[in-house]
Scaffold this active site. Structure first.
Site, PDB file in Angstrom:
ATOM      1  N   LYS A  54     -12.171 -19.370 -20.448  1.00 39.41           N
ATOM      2  CA  LYS A  54     -10.764 -19.801 -20.509  1.00 39.41           C
ATOM      3  C   LYS A  54     -10.033 -19.364 -19.236  1.00 39.41           C
ATOM      4  O   LYS A  54      -9.229 -20.115 -18.682  1.00 39.41           O
ATOM      5  CB  LYS A  54     -10.088 -19.185 -21.749  1.00 39.41           C
ATOM      6  N   GLN A  98      -7.856 -13.261 -28.826  1.00 45.21           N
ATOM      7  CA  GLN A  98      -9.220 -13.735 -29.041  1.00 45.21           C
ATOM      8  C   GLN A  98      -9.778 -13.195 -30.362  1.00 45.21           C
ATOM      9  O   GLN A  98      -9.737 -11.997 -30.619  1.00 45.21           O
ATOM     10  CB  GLN A  98     -10.119 -13.304 -27.864  1.00 45.21           C
ATOM     11  N   ASP A 124      -2.780 -21.376 -29.596  1.00 39.94           N
ATOM     12  CA  ASP A 124      -3.922 -21.638 -30.482  1.00 39.94           C
ATOM     13  C   ASP A 124      -3.510 -22.508 -31.676  1.00 39.94           C
ATOM     14  O   ASP A 124      -4.368 -23.066 -32.367  1.00 39.94           O
ATOM     15  CB  ASP A 124      -4.493 -20.305 -31.011  1.00 39.94           C
TER      16      ASP A 124
END
Ligand code: NDP
Length: 311
Positions: A54, A98, A124
Site C-alpha cells: 500500500k 491494518q 477502508d
C-alpha cells in the site's frame, strides 16, 4: 472452454495511472499531497507485506503515505490515542488500521478502533456510518476489495444488472459489502456461508460467483455454471508441497514457484475451474491489486472532502 483471465494487475495499473493527474491537481490546489496514515501494530508477516504494498503504490501515485508502527505489546488505548491524533491532523486525509490487531488486545479491539476513526477519513469503509451509507446506497467510502471487484467486472464488461450473483462469504469487510454493491448494481444476490444448505447447487446457478471464503480451492468445477464469471477473492498461503502438487500437478510452473519460495499464494477457486468458467480472476494478480487501487481512490476522495459527516 478456457476462461478469459481478468487481469487485475493491468486494470489496477491503469486506474492508478488515471489517478496521478488528479492527485497532482489536488496537490497543486491544496499545497500538499493527499495523506494516508497507516497504523501497523506488531510484526505479522502478511500485514507487513500488505502495508509495504500500500505504501509503495500510494507513494508512486503521489500520495503522502505515513506508516505508524506500534509494538506487539501496544494497548488498545495506544492505538486509540494514535487514531485520535490522526483524526485531528490536517495532513492525514485517510486512516487505515491494518488488520489483524494482536490477540492480546481482546476480541473487540478491531471494532473499537474502527469506531474511533473519523468517518470522513475511513478509507477502508468499515466504520458503521460508512456501512450505513452503503446500505442506503448513498455516497460514501466503500470497502476497497468489493469495490475493486465491481471495477474489475466493469472493465471486463461483465454485465451485472439482472445477473444472479452468488457471494460465498458474509464477512463485514468482503462478503456483505460485496453483496450490497451487487444489489445496488441490480444483480439478484444470494449470500452463502458455512451454514448454507446445498451450497454447491446454489453456487452452480450463479452467473457471477464471488468466492470470499479463505479456503484454498474450495470452489471446484461442480460449483460453477459453465460460462459463469468467477471472482476469486481468497488469499491463502500453501506451505505443503503435496497440497501444491495435488492442486496444480507435477509439471506446473506453480510447483516450481513453490520450490523456490517455500510457500505459494492461492485463491479459493480450484485451478480446474478455468476449464468451465467463462471468465476468472487469477490469484495472485486479480482482486488483490484492485483492492490497493481502490484504497488510493478512496484516499483521494477523502482528501477532496467528497464524503462529509452530515451528508
Ligand atoms: P472471513 O474469515 O472473515 O470470512 C469467511 C467467510 O467464509 C465467512 O462468512 C464464512 O462463513 C465463510 N466460510 C468459511 N468456511 C466455509 C465453508 N466451508 N462453506 C461456506 N462458507 C464458508 O474472511 P474474509 O472475508 O476476511 O476473507 C475471505 C478471503 O478473502 C480470505 O482468504 C482473505 O485472505 C481474502 N481477502 C482478500 C483480499 C484481497 O484484497 N484480495 C482482501 C480481504 C480478504 P460463516 O460466516 O458462516 O463463518
Amino acid at each position: 472452454m478456457t476462461a478469459r483471465m481478468l487481469d487485475g494487475t493491468a486494470i489496477a495499473a491503469a486506474i492508478r495511472e488515471s489517478l496521478r493527474p488528479e492527485v497532482e491537481a489536488f496537490t497543486r490546489r491544496a499545497g500538499r499531497p493527499p495523506g494516508l496514515g497507516i497504523v501497523l501494530v506488531g510484526h505479522n508477516p502478511a500485514s507487513e507485506i500488505y502495508v509495504s504494498g500500500k505504501q509503495k503504490a500510494g507513494t508512486e501515485a503521489g500520495l503522502w503515505v505515513d506508516v505508524h508502527r506500534l509494538p506487539p505489546t501496544a494497548s488498545v488505548q495506544d492505538v486509540l490515542a494514535l487514531v485520535e491524533r490522526l483524526n485531528r491532523s490536517d495532513r492525514h486525509d485517510g486512516i487505515l488500521v491494518q488488520d489483524p490487531l494482536p490477540d492480546a488486545m481482546g476480541s473487540d479491539a478491531a471494532r473499537r478502533v474502527v469506531d474511533a476513526i473519523d468517518p470522513r477519513k475511513d478509507v477502508d469503509g468499515f466504520h458503521p456510518i460508512s456501512v450505513g451509507r452503503l446500505v442506503q446506497n448513498r455516497p460514501t467510502l466503500v470497502p476497497c476489495t468489493p469495490s475493486g471487484v465491481i471495477e474489475l467486472l466493469d472493465h471486463a464488461k461483465v454485465a451485472i444488472s439482472g445477473a444472479h450473483a452468488v457471494v460465498i462469504g458474509r464477512s463485514d469487510i468482503v462478503g456483505k459489502p460485496m453483496a450490497l454493491l451487487m444489489l445496488h448494481r441490480h444483480a439478484t444476490v444470494t449470500i452463502c456461508h458455512s451454514r448454507t444448505r446445498n451450497l454447491g447447487a446454489v453456487a452452480a446457478t450463479a452467473d457471477i460467483l464471488v468466492a470470499a471464503i479463505g479456503r484454498p480451492a474450495f470452489v471446484t468445477q461442480d460449483l460453477v455454471k459453465p460460462g459463469a464469471t468467477v471472482v476469486d477473492v481468497g488469499i491463502n498461503r500453501l506451505t505443503s508441497r503435496d497440497d501444491v502438487e495435488r492442486l496444480f500437478g507435477r509439471a506446473s510452473p506453480r510447483l516450481a514457484a513453490f520450490e523456490r519460495r517455500g510457500s505459494l499464494v492461492v485463491g479459493d477457486v480450484h485451478p480446474a475451474v478455468a476449464e468451465v468458467a467463462g471468465a476468472l480472476t487469477p490469484v495472485p494478480g486479480g482482486v488483490g491489486p484492485m483492492t490497493i487501487a481502490m484504497l488510493l481512490r478512496n484516499t483521494l476522495k477523502a482528501a477532496r472532502g467528497e464524503v462529509t459527516s452530515n451528508e
